[in-house]
Enzyme design. Sequence first.
Site, mmCIF file in Angstrom:
data_model
loop_
_atom_site.group_PDB
_atom_site.id
_atom_site.type_symbol
_atom_site.label_atom_id
_atom_site.label_comp_id
_atom_site.label_asym_id
_atom_site.label_seq_id
_atom_site.Cartn_x
_atom_site.Cartn_y
_atom_site.Cartn_z
ATOM 1 N N ASP A 1 -2.553 1.694 -3.218
ATOM 2 C CA ASP A 1 -3.963 1.406 -2.487
ATOM 3 C C ASP A 1 -4.895 3.186 -3.289
ATOM 4 O OD1 ASP A 1 -3.349 4.101 -1.272
ATOM 5 O OD2 ASP A 1 -3.971 3.283 0.816
ATOM 6 N N GLU B 1 -12.397 8.792 1.289
ATOM 7 C CA GLU B 1 -13.075 7.317 0.374
ATOM 8 C C GLU B 1 -14.023 6.806 1.448
ATOM 9 O OE1 GLU B 1 -9.523 5.026 -1.494
ATOM 10 O OE2 GLU B 1 -9.635 5.203 0.708
HETATM 11 P P1 NAD Z 1 3.248 7.954 6.028
HETATM 12 O O1 NAD Z 1 2.960 8.849 5.344
HETATM 13 O O2 NAD Z 1 2.960 8.600 7.277
HETATM 14 O O3 NAD Z 1 3.830 7.185 5.603
HETATM 15 C C1 NAD Z 1 4.666 6.879 4.794
HETATM 16 C C2 NAD Z 1 6.351 7.242 4.203
HETATM 17 O O4 NAD Z 1 6.947 6.748 2.704
HETATM 18 C C3 NAD Z 1 7.310 8.294 4.709
HETATM 19 O O5 NAD Z 1 8.203 8.385 5.617
HETATM 20 C C4 NAD Z 1 7.684 8.625 3.345
HETATM 21 O O6 NAD Z 1 8.999 9.121 3.837
HETATM 22 C C5 NAD Z 1 8.570 6.624 2.714
HETATM 23 N N1 NAD Z 1 8.413 7.325 1.653
HETATM 24 C C6 NAD Z 1 7.397 7.404 0.717
HETATM 25 N N2 NAD Z 1 9.109 6.792 -0.744
HETATM 26 C C7 NAD Z 1 9.972 6.264 -0.043
HETATM 27 C C8 NAD Z 1 10.051 5.489 -1.064
HETATM 28 N N3 NAD Z 1 10.224 5.477 -3.008
HETATM 29 N N4 NAD Z 1 11.029 3.897 -0.200
HETATM 30 C C9 NAD Z 1 10.859 4.320 1.256
HETATM 31 N N5 NAD Z 1 10.298 5.585 1.744
HETATM 32 C C10 NAD Z 1 9.243 6.434 1.268
HETATM 33 O O7 NAD Z 1 2.360 6.823 6.066
HETATM 34 P P2 NAD Z 1 1.137 5.969 6.562
HETATM 35 O O8 NAD Z 1 0.429 6.330 7.163
HETATM 36 O O9 NAD Z 1 2.366 5.230 7.168
HETATM 37 O O10 NAD Z 1 0.885 4.775 5.051
HETATM 38 C C11 NAD Z 1 1.601 4.415 5.034
HETATM 39 C C12 NAD Z 1 0.695 3.906 3.467
HETATM 40 O O11 NAD Z 1 -0.338 2.735 3.619
HETATM 41 C C13 NAD Z 1 -0.026 4.927 2.324
HETATM 42 O O12 NAD Z 1 0.038 4.759 1.461
HETATM 43 C C14 NAD Z 1 -1.254 4.785 3.075
HETATM 44 O O13 NAD Z 1 -1.807 5.547 1.942
HETATM 45 C C15 NAD Z 1 -1.064 3.105 2.723
HETATM 46 N N6 NAD Z 1 -2.053 2.624 3.979
HETATM 47 C C16 NAD Z 1 -2.552 1.454 3.489
HETATM 48 C C17 NAD Z 1 -3.667 0.510 4.686
HETATM 49 C C18 NAD Z 1 -4.333 -0.668 3.477
HETATM 50 O O14 NAD Z 1 -5.166 -1.147 4.063
HETATM 51 N N7 NAD Z 1 -3.398 -1.280 2.673
HETATM 52 C C19 NAD Z 1 -4.249 1.035 5.373
HETATM 53 C C20 NAD Z 1 -3.795 2.654 5.669
HETATM 54 C C21 NAD Z 1 -2.560 3.234 4.843
#
Ligand code: NAD
Length: 353
Positions: free
Chosen positions: A231, A56
């Site tokens: 997101d 993005e």
């Molecule tokens: P990451 O992959 O490092 O961590 C995500 C974690 O979620 C993993 O440890 C995974 O095992 C766990 N997980 C997956 N499904 C699950 C469930 N059903 N129950 C419990 N745990 C579960 O990712 P990250 O960098 O920590 O990002 C997390 C999320 O936040 C991503 O989806 C990312 O796109 C989003 N994000 C959003 C913003 C925002 O501004 N809104 C900013 C950064 C990241």
Amino acid sequence: MVRFVDVHHLARWVADTGLESIISDLVDALEADFRRWPAFDKAPRLASHSGDGVIELMPTSDGGTYAFKFVNGHPVNTSRGLQTVTAFGVLADVATGYPRLLSEMTLLTALRTAATSVMAARALAPPGAGTMALIGTGAQAEFQALAFHRCLGIDTIRAWDTDPAALDKFVTNAAQLGLDVVRATGADDAIAGAHIITTCTADKRNATVLTDDMVRRATDGGVHINALGGDCPGKTELDIELVKRSSLFVEYAEQSFIEGEIQHLPRSWPVTELWQVLTGDRPGRTSPDEITVFDSVGFAVEDFTALSYLDAALDREGGDRYFERIELVAEPADPKNLFQLVEDEMTVDVAGA
Ligand code: NAD
């Protein structure tokens, strides 16, 4: 010359300045920019989707400064030893169009996302919230936990992740940071008695990390849900029944109806943009029993704020401890003689031959 902040520089700046103090300052900087929301150019981000994820571009400008971020979202990446989210960004002067800062933004995104979550929770969470459930303990988790501890006085984190290694990692890191952590046995256990629920899971599907029943059973009244993992189109975290009976707050509705939890709802569904709450134009939480959802997807203005905050810190701190200067932009002595730059190198090559 353009200032270039690489990952090591950024990490050094955070370590020297203090992560909690940066997040706390960023909350204030974000609030100031959200209060002048109409001053920004706004458009849903430009997304390039593939089977594994999305890339993005997130641009915005306030007329004086232009910013953009390049960011990816690939939940499958962690199984390849890569991160789900990585990013870099640029700040440029609108008057000349010249960039002045190029920075890594993987760490900076974690900081600004945590600060944005706090900004929303400060306006929406039930008063006196002391316990937060944190579901998904990957890359964003420690930043979220520290931000809520420092800025909102959250003293207990009830953590859950489907990956035991990610949960172990978080529990160890959080304990080292002095946080009081409960290792939950599931999402329903994590949210028991929580006043704030942060969902930051990564899964490229319409997952149901929280069901409506779960929330009804686990909470004895109002709760604030800080939902940041949903997101992208087809990538959400919350049961739609839970979303429907909650008061919904978003960053920029036009983008959130494409990417957020509200992508399942008609465009006519009532949602409030967060800036309207911060300016006092619209109410935030109106009753202690209410469920508020901050349906966070991340918006360009937050990256503008984070890059501007970093840029100002580099101005203040001076020196080259946190950046180097790179020739990102061609600057020939005669602006109409761009060819001279190539000719100079040809001369060097001939002289060196
Ligand atoms: P990451 O992959 O490092 O961590 C995500 C974690 O979620 C993993 O440890 C995974 O095992 C766990 N997980 C997956 N499904 C699950 C469930 N059903 N129950 C419990 N745990 C579960 O990712 P990250 O960098 O920590 O990002 C997390 C999320 O936040 C991503 O989806 C990312 O796109 C989003 N994000 C959003 C913003 C925002 O501004 N809104 C900013 C950064 C990241």
